[in-house]
Design a protein around this motif. Structure first.
Motif: not given
Ligand code: F0G
Length: 479
Positions: A192-196, A208-212, A243-248, A261-272
């Protein structure tokens, strides 16, 4: 089993499949016919399949039941709402786009965010992530911390390097991707320290920073059990904080979604989100299904919550650690600490007589199949030893990943695998180096054809006749 006696499977089995059976002679022919590439072997010819933990897990009774509620409406299906709301709860991201699997999300995100000649930085990108980054003309650079034996968070990104790159290349870094846990680097967790810290540095530089997020639940368990201050928090609380430390994020739900199967993309950035949506509609499907059926989305929604269950996670991580310990007790070199979804054999140490450019990991992997019908995945120079333009690069690790499908195999399957590998390791000087006969430059491991450089891939002298090892071990009920 010693100190791991407490890892009893926290489930009972309702539906079973028989394990395939075949002989060493049959497997030798199968291997030759497949050009010594285990991706090209039919699954019906594999006894224990540890090729991947992706899409190979066993679904629960609750997941199967949820599938019956699948709403297959093209637009605005009820199943999408279940899917979206579950992902919102876990990630805190408001905008959720379904996709058919992780690499589809990588394609969408890279096309929207990456620019030609720009950089994408990561602790370590998965092979498909790197290929998508590079397909935009951007350059992918991995900067994991130096691997330290038994350090708890070898998946961390090297913050000093990150700062240097950002400073040296102003306005040239399109994206930072943290792969959680770090699959190519041994399934190691990120703290968590590194993520932060990564997040803070990226925000300072407006990058921008995204989590895989393929294995976010397993990562949460490592944070809970190994990072100061988290032992009283639930995996769900920890995941939310991560997740709170990422843009998506991009997630393949074939892993910690415990789905096929399956997957998703998620973000709070409306433009993205708007830009991602256009790509998803064009390539995957309308924004409320993205290539998934309603029943898939139901199964993912239930699976994501099950993956955060403490009993499930304790067993998952502890049983894989026990698997690694059993291998070590049999004098097999494994990457330590053991990862969250797999045990990684250190093929360079097991076969020190084979040069990296003669693919020790690939050779060892073929021998596992030959001797035990075990299929694993080699992560080394066949996979990573070439740039898309054909120039060679040296990948400094030669690993064989024994990936463990979720809720699929039991301890006695692990014992069989340990026994086979222990016996191979005792004769590993007889494993032949390999050469590439034919291969493309991009993602070449999937289709490459190889052959042993010596006459035999692996032959052991036994009382004057060459027999291989299979006859020396107890049968386990297998031919
Ligand atoms: N990111 C990571 C960290 C992965 O491990 C994978 C897949 C992907 C992205 C791509 O997801 O397969 O759904 O398109 N890993 C599998 C493996 C294939 O065996 O490790 P996908």
């Amino acid at each position: 089993m010693g100190k791991h006696d407490n890892v009893m499977e926290p489930f009972k089995i309702k539906s079973v499949e028989p394990l395939p059976q075949n002989t060493r002679t049959e497997r030798l022919k199968i291997l030759k016919d497949a050009g010594y590439n285990l991706f090209l072997i039919p699954a019906k010819d594999v006894i224990i399949d540890l090729l991947t933990d992706s899409g190979t897990g066993a679904m629960s009774a609750n997941q199967w039941a949820a599938m019956m509620h699948g709403d297959e409406s093209y637009a605005g299906a009820r199943s999408f709402e279940h899917f979206r709301d579950t992902i919102r709860t876990i990630t805190g991201f408001n905008y959720v786009l379904p996709i058919h699997q992780g690499r589809a999300g990588e394609r969408v995100v890279c096309h929207v965010i990456c620019d030609k000649d720009h950089l994408v930085l990561s602790n370590t990108m998965f092979d498909t992530t790197r290929a998508h980054v590079e397909s935009t003309g951007a350059v992918g650079i991995d900067m994991p911390v130096e691997f330290t034996k038994n350090a708890p968070f070898n998946g961390d990104l090297d913050i000093i390097k990150l700062k240097k790159y950002l400073k040296k290349n102003p306005n040239k870094v399109s994206l930072v991707i943290l792969t959680v846990t770090n699959n190519m680097g041994g399934g190691q967790p990120v703290s968590m320290q590194n993520i932060k810290e990564v997040s803070e540095v990226c925000r300072e530089h407006n990058v921008k920073v995204y989590m895989d997020a393929c294995r976010f639940a397993e990562n949460s368990w490592f944070i809970k059990t190994q990072e100061l201050g988290y032992s009283e928090k639930s995996p769900m609380e920890i995941a939310k904080e991560m997740f709170s430390f990422f843009d998506g994020c991009i997630m393949s739900t074939k892993k910690d979604g415990i789905c096929n199967s399956g997957g998703f993309i998620a973000t709070n950035d409306q433009q993205m989100y708007t830009q991602f949506s256009h790509e998803v509609i064009l390539n995957e499907g309308f924004v409320t299904y993205g290539g998934l059926t309603g029943r898939d989305m139901e199964a993912v929604a239930v699976g994501l919550m099950e993956a955060l269950d403490e009993n499930y996670l304790r067993h998952r991580i502890e049983s894989i650690r026990a698997f690694g310990d059993m291998l070590k007790q049999n004098c097999v070199s494994v990457l330590e600490p053991v990862g969250g979804h797999a045990v990684y054999l250190d093929a360079a140490e097991i076969c020190p007589h084979i040069k990296f450019k003669e693919f020790p990991g690939w050779a060892l992997n073929c021998v596992l199949y030959l001797e035990g019908g075990i299929r694993a995945c080699s992560l080394g120079n066949v996979m990573n030893g070439v740039f898309p333009d054909g120039t060679e690069r040296l990948w400094t690790k030669e690993l064989v990943r024994l990936a463990v499908p979720r809720r699929t195999y039991t301890m006695s399957h692990f014992k069989y695998v340990v026994d086979v590998i222990g016996r191979i390791a005792a004769h590993s000087h007889l494993v032949s180096p390999m050469k590439i006969v034919k291969a493309p430059n991009v993602l070449r491991h999937f289709t490459a054809i190889l052959s042993p450089i010596e006459d035999h891939l692996f032959e052991v002298e036994k009382t004057g006749t060459k027999t291989g090892l299979i006859k020396e071990r107890p049968s386990y009920g297998i031919k």
